[in-house]
Design a protein around this motif. Structure first.
Motif, PDB file in Angstrom:
ATOM      1  N   ASP A  67       0.822  -1.214   0.000  1.00  0.00           N
ATOM      2  CA  ASP A  67       0.000   0.000   0.000  1.00  0.00           C
ATOM      3  C   ASP A  67       0.855   1.262   0.000  1.00  0.00           C
ATOM      4  O   ASP A  67       0.512   2.254  -0.654  1.00  0.00           O
ATOM      5  CB  ASP A  67      -0.933   0.003   1.213  1.00  0.00           C
ATOM      6  N   ILE A  79       2.442   1.695  -3.534  1.00  0.00           N
ATOM      7  CA  ILE A  79       1.427   2.168  -4.473  1.00  0.00           C
ATOM      8  C   ILE A  79       1.100   3.633  -4.216  1.00  0.00           C
ATOM      9  O   ILE A  79       0.964   4.435  -5.148  1.00  0.00           O
ATOM     10  CB  ILE A  79       0.162   1.297  -4.369  1.00  0.00           C
ATOM     11  N   SER A  80       0.982   4.002  -2.939  1.00  0.00           N
ATOM     12  CA  SER A  80       0.669   5.388  -2.586  1.00  0.00           C
ATOM     13  C   SER A  80       1.771   6.343  -3.046  1.00  0.00           C
ATOM     14  O   SER A  80       1.482   7.421  -3.566  1.00  0.00           O
ATOM     15  CB  SER A  80       0.466   5.500  -1.073  1.00  0.00           C
ATOM     16  N   SER A 136       1.588   6.771  -6.759  1.00  0.00           N
ATOM     17  CA  SER A 136       0.415   7.584  -7.077  1.00  0.00           C
ATOM     18  C   SER A 136       0.689   9.063  -6.839  1.00  0.00           C
ATOM     19  O   SER A 136       0.304   9.919  -7.653  1.00  0.00           O
ATOM     20  CB  SER A 136      -0.776   7.124  -6.226  1.00  0.00           C
ATOM     21  N   ASP A 137       1.360   9.373  -5.733  1.00  0.00           N
ATOM     22  CA  ASP A 137       1.706  10.775  -5.462  1.00  0.00           C
ATOM     23  C   ASP A 137       2.619  11.333  -6.552  1.00  0.00           C
ATOM     24  O   ASP A 137       2.475  12.490  -6.973  1.00  0.00           O
ATOM     25  CB  ASP A 137       2.398  10.894  -4.101  1.00  0.00           C
ATOM     26  N   MET A 155       3.029   1.418 -11.864  1.00  0.00           N
ATOM     27  CA  MET A 155       1.823   1.006 -11.147  1.00  0.00           C
ATOM     28  C   MET A 155       1.196  -0.221 -11.799  1.00  0.00           C
ATOM     29  O   MET A 155       0.758  -1.163 -11.115  1.00  0.00           O
ATOM     30  CB  MET A 155       0.825   2.163 -11.127  1.00  0.00           C
ATOM     31  N   CYS A 176      -4.088  -0.645  -6.982  1.00  0.00           N
ATOM     32  CA  CYS A 176      -3.479   0.012  -8.141  1.00  0.00           C
ATOM     33  C   CYS A 176      -4.551   0.655  -9.024  1.00  0.00           C
ATOM     34  O   CYS A 176      -4.392   1.792  -9.494  1.00  0.00           O
ATOM     35  CB  CYS A 176      -2.660  -0.985  -8.948  1.00  0.00           C
ATOM     36  N   ASP A 221      -7.519   1.679  -8.118  1.00  0.00           N
ATOM     37  CA  ASP A 221      -8.095   2.834  -7.422  1.00  0.00           C
ATOM     38  C   ASP A 221      -7.211   4.071  -7.582  1.00  0.00           C
ATOM     39  O   ASP A 221      -7.709   5.181  -7.825  1.00  0.00           O
ATOM     40  CB  ASP A 221      -8.274   2.508  -5.938  1.00  0.00           C
ATOM     41  N   ASN A 222      -5.894   3.898  -7.439  1.00  0.00           N
ATOM     42  CA  ASN A 222      -4.987   5.037  -7.561  1.00  0.00           C
ATOM     43  C   ASN A 222      -4.886   5.528  -9.000  1.00  0.00           C
ATOM     44  O   ASN A 222      -4.778   6.739  -9.239  1.00  0.00           O
ATOM     45  CB  ASN A 222      -3.606   4.659  -7.029  1.00  0.00           C
ATOM     46  N   ALA A 244      -7.858   7.779  -9.773  1.00  0.00           N
ATOM     47  CA  ALA A 244      -7.700   9.176  -9.338  1.00  0.00           C
ATOM     48  C   ALA A 244      -6.919   9.979 -10.369  1.00  0.00           C
ATOM     49  O   ALA A 244      -7.265  11.135 -10.676  1.00  0.00           O
ATOM     50  CB  ALA A 244      -6.990   9.214  -7.985  1.00  0.00           C
ATOM     51  N   THR A 245      -5.879   9.380 -10.941  1.00  0.00           N
ATOM     52  CA  THR A 245      -5.087  10.058 -11.972  1.00  0.00           C
ATOM     53  C   THR A 245      -5.923  10.327 -13.217  1.00  0.00           C
ATOM     54  O   THR A 245      -5.914  11.433 -13.765  1.00  0.00           O
ATOM     55  CB  THR A 245      -3.870   9.199 -12.349  1.00  0.00           C
TER      56      THR A 245
END
Length: 435
Positions: free
Chosen positions: A169, A172-173, A176-177, A299, A320, A322-323, A326-327
């Motif tokens: 997690d 992945i976070s 994503s950032d 990702m 993955c 879910d993130n 968001a993108t």
């Protein structure tokens, strides 16, 4: 200047640069503090006498203990770091190793322990006793003790950081950032100003205004890592030409493969061509600085490994998705740059190879969909992600790209999902878009 900034960021990403800087500062600090000890004498009065060293033997003992402990812990830190990199490589993929090297704490910890070791050695060498002369650098020794205390605290923080950093997690976070930072400026970067009202722009007519063509070829094999957009635009404008760029950062080019074509009414000088080629940076590996798809592929690789038969971890794959959702929701609202770039006078100067929404959507979800065959929960989450993205989409071309992905996910579900209730659930979601 931007090109220098690119190399500076790449230098900071190496594992040796920050430790070398810290070691250099430690050398300067040791020399400075020994010189200070030589100029002033600390009075052995009050509470100070409890922290000062009165004999050369005690001074050598303290510094030897600290230096020995620091080099021992430095070896442990290095071993723990290698173990973490090995675990990350096997679990998430070898391309994730560079992300761990970006972590500044790992670089600082390694540098601080080696720097403390070297600092103690230099101060230890400065202690003199004999022939009626005794020199004990009290201030330098006190600073060495403070550095040892700080390093013990740093070790605790480092162990916590390593334990957290290899969790799926967290990985992945972090990616994503990084992606969300990149999408704020779409790549390749803007080259000049956008051509307004380019919907029906006749590209061939613009090219036909020029009589000569000069093909720019790659000087070597490798990935196109960076291009200095501002300087390229200036060079093309100064030579009153038009440059059609065939590739964007992230593309792999073979030596003598065509990078682009210059359209002009005069022959380009070899010096001008060399100057233009100098604005492209090639390397053996990809970088994320101007390549948004590189971070997205990182990702996707985590999701693909999680969906492999040997791992079978749908929860990581869903994280993955879910993130990435968001993108894509951000990009659904973003204005993608035009491929046509003009100079200050409105003359077309560059036809760039730019990212578009459909291309990024394909990069984000195609491989995950292909690897998700047989994983009902992942297929359903993919469709839910597309529905969420659709809610943020306003442009018709973006909606058509999403509909295409919904149809592919639905076909995959019909082919691989055996349970009727699950398939009905999937079709119900798909109809929210396909109706």
């Amino acid at each position: 200047m931007k090109k220098l900034l690119f190399f500076w960021k790449e230098l900071l990403a190496t594992f040796w640069f920050v430790p070398v800087i810290i070691i250099g500062l430690a050398v300067v600090l040791s020399v400075s503090l020994v010189s200070l000890d030589n100029m002033i004498t600390i009075p052995q009065e009050g509470w100070i006498r409890f922290f000062s060293v009165n004999s050369s033997d005690s001074a050598r003992s303290i510094l030897s203990t600290i230096s020995g402990a620091m080099i021992g812990v430095a070896g442990t830190v290095f071993s723990v770091t290698l173990v973490a990199l090995t675990l990350a490589s096997s679990q998430f993929g070898p391309r994730l190793i560079k992300n761990f090297m970006y972590v500044r704490l790992n670089q600082v910890v390694l540098g601080s322990y080696i720097a403390t070791y070297l600092y103690c050695l230099l101060v230890l060498n400065a202690i003199k006793e004999g022939n009626g002369y005794t020199f004990i650098p009290s201030i330098s020794i006190f600073v060495a003790i403070l550095m040892a205390v700080a390093n013990i605290t740093l070790l605790i923080v480092f162990i916590h950081q390593i334990a957290v950093s290899i969790q799926a997690d967290k990985v992945i976070s972090d990616i994503s950032d990084l992606i969300l930072e990149q999408v704020e400026t779409l790549f390749p970067e803007k080259i000049g100003d956008e051509l307004k009202d380019n919907k029906d722009f006749d590209e061939d007519a613009a090219i036909s205004n020029y009589q000569k063509q000069t093909r720019i070829k790659s000087p070597k094999n490798g990935y196109l890592q960076y291009l200095d957009s501002e300087v390229i635009s200036k060079i093309i404008t100064d030579n009153d030409s038009l440059f059609e760029l065939k590739h964007r950062p992230g593309s792999f080019l073979v030596k003598d493969q065509e990078i682009g074509v210059i359209y002009s009414n005069m022959d380009w000088q070899a010096e001008s061509i060399d100057e233009l080629l100098h604005q492209f940076v090639f390397g053996k590996i990809k970088t994320s600085q101007q390549d948004l798809e590189f971070s997205i592929h990182q990702m996707v690789e985590i999701a693909a490994r999680a969906l492999s038969p040997g791992v079978n971890d749908p929860y990581t794959a869903i994280a993955c998705i879910d993130n990435l959702t968001a993108t894509m929701c951000y990009l659904a609202q973003a204005k993608f740059p035009s491929k046509y770039r003009v100079d200050e006078d409105g003359n077309l100067r560059v036809i760039a190879n730019v990212l578009d929404f459909e291309g990024v959507l394909n990069a984000a979800f195609n491989q995950i969909r292909q690897f998700s065959a047989g994983s009902t929960s992942v297929i359903i989450r993919l469709l839910e992600a597309l529905i969420t993205i659709q809610n943020f989409t306003k442009r018709e071309s973006h909606k058509m790209a999403i509909i295409n992905h919904v149809e592919m996910v639905l076909r995959l579900g019909k082919e691989t999902i055996k349970e009727k209730n699950d398939l009905d659930d999937l079709e119900k979601r798909a109809n929210l878009i396909l109706k």
